[in-house]
Design a protein around this motif. Structure first.
Motif, PDB file in Angstrom:
ATOM      1  N   LEU A 172       0.662  -1.246   0.197  1.00  0.00           N
ATOM      2  CA  LEU A 172       0.125  -0.143   0.106  1.00  0.00           C
ATOM      3  C   LEU A 172       0.980   1.260   0.193  1.00  0.00           C
ATOM      4  O   LEU A 172       0.411   2.200  -1.019  1.00  0.00           O
ATOM      5  N   CYS A 173       2.152   1.199   1.051  1.00  0.00           N
ATOM      6  CA  CYS A 173       2.993   2.588   0.440  1.00  0.00           C
ATOM      7  C   CYS A 173       3.575   2.666  -0.363  1.00  0.00           C
ATOM      8  O   CYS A 173       3.615   3.482  -0.625  1.00  0.00           O
ATOM      9  N   GLY A 174       3.905   1.301  -1.454  1.00  0.00           N
ATOM     10  CA  GLY A 174       4.681   1.592  -2.739  1.00  0.00           C
ATOM     11  C   GLY A 174       3.312   2.181  -3.838  1.00  0.00           C
ATOM     12  O   GLY A 174       4.214   2.860  -4.406  1.00  0.00           O
ATOM     13  N   VAL A 175       1.765   1.736  -3.164  1.00  0.00           N
ATOM     14  CA  VAL A 175       0.991   2.607  -4.805  1.00  0.00           C
ATOM     15  C   VAL A 175       0.613   3.487  -4.050  1.00  0.00           C
ATOM     16  O   VAL A 175       0.568   5.245  -4.821  1.00  0.00           O
ATOM     17  N   VAL A 176       1.471   4.130  -2.284  1.00  0.00           N
ATOM     18  CA  VAL A 176       0.856   5.933  -2.346  1.00  0.00           C
ATOM     19  C   VAL A 176       1.761   6.260  -3.326  1.00  0.00           C
ATOM     20  O   VAL A 176       1.969   7.302  -3.710  1.00  0.00           O
ATOM     21  N   VAL A 177       2.786   5.925  -2.764  1.00  0.00           N
ATOM     22  CA  VAL A 177       4.345   6.656  -3.700  1.00  0.00           C
ATOM     23  C   VAL A 177       4.485   6.374  -5.077  1.00  0.00           C
ATOM     24  O   VAL A 177       4.690   7.486  -5.335  1.00  0.00           O
ATOM     25  N   CYS A 178       3.998   5.577  -5.661  1.00  0.00           N
ATOM     26  CA  CYS A 178       3.869   6.090  -7.608  1.00  0.00           C
ATOM     27  C   CYS A 178       2.606   6.734  -7.452  1.00  0.00           C
ATOM     28  O   CYS A 178       2.764   7.431  -8.664  1.00  0.00           O
ATOM     29  N   PHE A 213      -3.575  -7.050  -6.854  1.00  0.00           N
ATOM     30  CA  PHE A 213      -4.915  -6.329  -7.292  1.00  0.00           C
ATOM     31  C   PHE A 213      -3.626  -5.306  -7.567  1.00  0.00           C
ATOM     32  O   PHE A 213      -3.592  -3.919  -8.619  1.00  0.00           O
ATOM     33  N   ALA A 214      -2.083  -5.556  -6.653  1.00  0.00           N
ATOM     34  CA  ALA A 214      -0.886  -4.149  -6.971  1.00  0.00           C
ATOM     35  C   ALA A 214      -0.497  -4.412  -8.337  1.00  0.00           C
ATOM     36  O   ALA A 214       0.038  -3.200  -8.968  1.00  0.00           O
ATOM     37  N   SER A 215      -1.123  -5.398  -9.567  1.00  0.00           N
ATOM     38  CA  SER A 215       0.181  -5.628 -10.487  1.00  0.00           C
ATOM     39  C   SER A 215      -0.821  -4.649 -11.918  1.00  0.00           C
ATOM     40  O   SER A 215       0.391  -4.551 -12.345  1.00  0.00           O
ATOM     41  N   TRP A 216      -2.032  -3.957 -11.291  1.00  0.00           N
ATOM     42  CA  TRP A 216      -2.533  -2.964 -12.204  1.00  0.00           C
ATOM     43  C   TRP A 216      -1.364  -2.111 -12.286  1.00  0.00           C
ATOM     44  O   TRP A 216      -1.085  -1.360 -12.564  1.00  0.00           O
ATOM     45  N   THR A 217      -1.353  -1.559 -10.527  1.00  0.00           N
ATOM     46  CA  THR A 217      -0.578  -0.536 -10.498  1.00  0.00           C
ATOM     47  C   THR A 217       1.450  -0.114 -11.180  1.00  0.00           C
ATOM     48  O   THR A 217       1.922   0.369 -11.354  1.00  0.00           O
ATOM     49  N   LEU A 218       1.650  -1.292 -11.159  1.00  0.00           N
ATOM     50  CA  LEU A 218       2.627  -1.985 -11.722  1.00  0.00           C
ATOM     51  C   LEU A 218       2.851  -1.209 -13.472  1.00  0.00           C
ATOM     52  O   LEU A 218       3.418  -1.023 -13.492  1.00  0.00           O
ATOM     53  N   HIS A 219       2.325  -2.473 -14.462  1.00  0.00           N
ATOM     54  CA  HIS A 219       1.650  -1.902 -15.074  1.00  0.00           C
ATOM     55  C   HIS A 219       1.411  -0.177 -15.886  1.00  0.00           C
ATOM     56  O   HIS A 219       2.466   0.080 -16.643  1.00  0.00           O
ATOM     57  N   THR A 241      12.475  13.290 -12.064  1.00  0.00           N
ATOM     58  CA  THR A 241      12.290  12.911 -10.694  1.00  0.00           C
ATOM     59  C   THR A 241      11.119  12.481 -10.304  1.00  0.00           C
ATOM     60  O   THR A 241      10.913  11.400  -9.638  1.00  0.00           O
ATOM     61  N   GLY A 242       9.522  12.884 -11.377  1.00  0.00           N
ATOM     62  CA  GLY A 242       9.129  11.901 -11.213  1.00  0.00           C
ATOM     63  C   GLY A 242       8.997  10.359 -11.726  1.00  0.00           C
ATOM     64  O   GLY A 242       8.399   9.311 -11.331  1.00  0.00           O
ATOM     65  N   LEU A 243      10.199  10.289 -13.111  1.00  0.00           N
ATOM     66  CA  LEU A 243       9.921   8.744 -13.309  1.00  0.00           C
ATOM     67  C   LEU A 243      10.529   7.966 -12.416  1.00  0.00           C
ATOM     68  O   LEU A 243       9.965   6.359 -12.028  1.00  0.00           O
ATOM     69  N   LEU A 244      11.690   8.707 -11.325  1.00  0.00           N
ATOM     70  CA  LEU A 244      12.509   7.738 -10.889  1.00  0.00           C
ATOM     71  C   LEU A 244      11.556   7.261  -9.338  1.00  0.00           C
ATOM     72  O   LEU A 244      11.716   6.374  -8.848  1.00  0.00           O
ATOM     73  N   ILE A 263       9.049   4.482 -10.662  1.00  0.00           N
ATOM     74  CA  ILE A 263      10.735   3.306 -10.384  1.00  0.00           C
ATOM     75  C   ILE A 263      10.354   2.943  -9.006  1.00  0.00           C
ATOM     76  O   ILE A 263      10.609   1.561  -8.891  1.00  0.00           O
ATOM     77  N   LEU A 264      11.132   3.160  -8.366  1.00  0.00           N
ATOM     78  CA  LEU A 264      10.674   3.379  -6.866  1.00  0.00           C
ATOM     79  C   LEU A 264       9.678   2.755  -6.347  1.00  0.00           C
ATOM     80  O   LEU A 264       9.977   1.959  -5.197  1.00  0.00           O
ATOM     81  N   SER A 265       8.723   3.473  -5.862  1.00  0.00           N
ATOM     82  CA  SER A 265       7.761   2.656  -5.858  1.00  0.00           C
ATOM     83  C   SER A 265       7.301   0.913  -6.773  1.00  0.00           C
ATOM     84  O   SER A 265       6.634   0.283  -5.679  1.00  0.00           O
ATOM     85  N   THR A 266       7.726   0.496  -8.099  1.00  0.00           N
ATOM     86  CA  THR A 266       7.461  -0.740  -8.644  1.00  0.00           C
ATOM     87  C   THR A 266       8.504  -1.523  -7.020  1.00  0.00           C
ATOM     88  O   THR A 266       8.278  -3.113  -6.904  1.00  0.00           O
ATOM     89  N   VAL A 267       9.620  -1.080  -6.445  1.00  0.00           N
ATOM     90  CA  VAL A 267      10.698  -2.613  -5.882  1.00  0.00           C
ATOM     91  C   VAL A 267      10.033  -2.139  -4.697  1.00  0.00           C
ATOM     92  O   VAL A 267      10.275  -3.013  -3.926  1.00  0.00           O
ATOM     93  N   ILE A 268       9.424  -0.928  -4.086  1.00  0.00           N
ATOM     94  CA  ILE A 268       8.523  -1.366  -2.977  1.00  0.00           C
ATOM     95  C   ILE A 268       7.173  -2.181  -3.317  1.00  0.00           C
ATOM     96  O   ILE A 268       7.380  -3.292  -2.312  1.00  0.00           O
TER      97      ILE A 268
END
Length: 220
Positions: free
Chosen positions: A10-16, A162-168, A199-202, A205-210
């Motif tokens: 969920l934190c990764g989704v927020v970071v995204c 459910f988080a897979s669509w966020t990564l996509h 910065t936005g792109l980085l 990308i960080l969100s996908t790692v999280i």
């Protein structure tokens, strides 16, 4: 939210979302800096208001594809019961999902053909027909592959698919923005705007790692 892995996802989704917001901020900054002539130099049909409306509507409707995949889980389970491997189970759900999109696109194309009297173009020998059909087919195949690979990836997401669509969506943003940079859509912007989009792109990308870490730590 009852375990560490889920909270990290969920934190990764927020970071995204933060990364997407920064990319949007960079886009607004770019529009303020470029003249109308510079905008049209890279995108001839540029129209900010129409573009924003289309982007918002497409973004909302795009998520419906993920809802369709989730609703099609009984089909995926049925396919696995008949011997399909888990890696390919999502593919069966694409048949009813994409049937709706095909129907709408087909009807709209026929309407445009009638309205613009362009039906004859499908057989017009004055145009490079071979390459037209070839590149149209390639576009469709490449477009479909995004969902094929998405389905393969989501089969590894376990309880938190459910988080897979966020990564996509995150990687679509990353690659489409990089494509825009390659075609000089960001040419002439200030160092501040370049810093924002970088910065936005980085952050995206960080969100996908999280999200990946959260999925790794999650049970099941």
């Amino acid at each position: 939210i009852s375990n560490r892995g889920g909270l990290i996802i969920l934190c990764g989704v927020v970071v995204c979302l933060v990364g997407i917001a920064i990319c949007g901020w960079a886009g607004v900054s770019k529009e303020k800096e470029l003249t109308d002539e510079e905008k049209k130099a890279s995108i001839e049909e540029f129209n900010l208001s129409k573009g924003l409306v289309v982007a918002v509507v497409c973004g909302i409707l795009s998520a419906c594809f993920a809802f369709g995949v989730a609703a099609g889980n009984p089909l995926a389970d049925l396919a696995m019961a008949h011997g399909a491997k888990p890696l390919w189970k999502t593919g069966i759900t694409y048949i009813p999902i994409l049937a709706g999109g095909f129907t709408l696109n087909f009807i709209w194309c026929v309407v445009l053909n009638i309205k613009n009297s362009t039906g004859r173009n499908y057989l017009d020998r004055q145009t490079p027909m071979a390459s037209n059909y070839l590149f149209s087919a390639l576009a469709g195949i490449i477009w479909y592959h995004q969902f094929m690979f998405y389905g393969m990836g989501t089969s590894f997401m376990g309880s938190y698919d459910f988080a897979s669509w966020t990564l996509h969506m995150a990687f679509i943003i990353v690659f489409s923005t990089c494509w825009g940079i390659f075609f000089k859509e960001w040419k002439g912007v200030s160092s501040k705007t370049r810093g924002l989009i970088t910065t936005g792109l980085l952050v995206v990308i960080l969100s996908t790692v999280i999200i990946g870490i959260g999925n790794y730590l999650s049970p099941g």
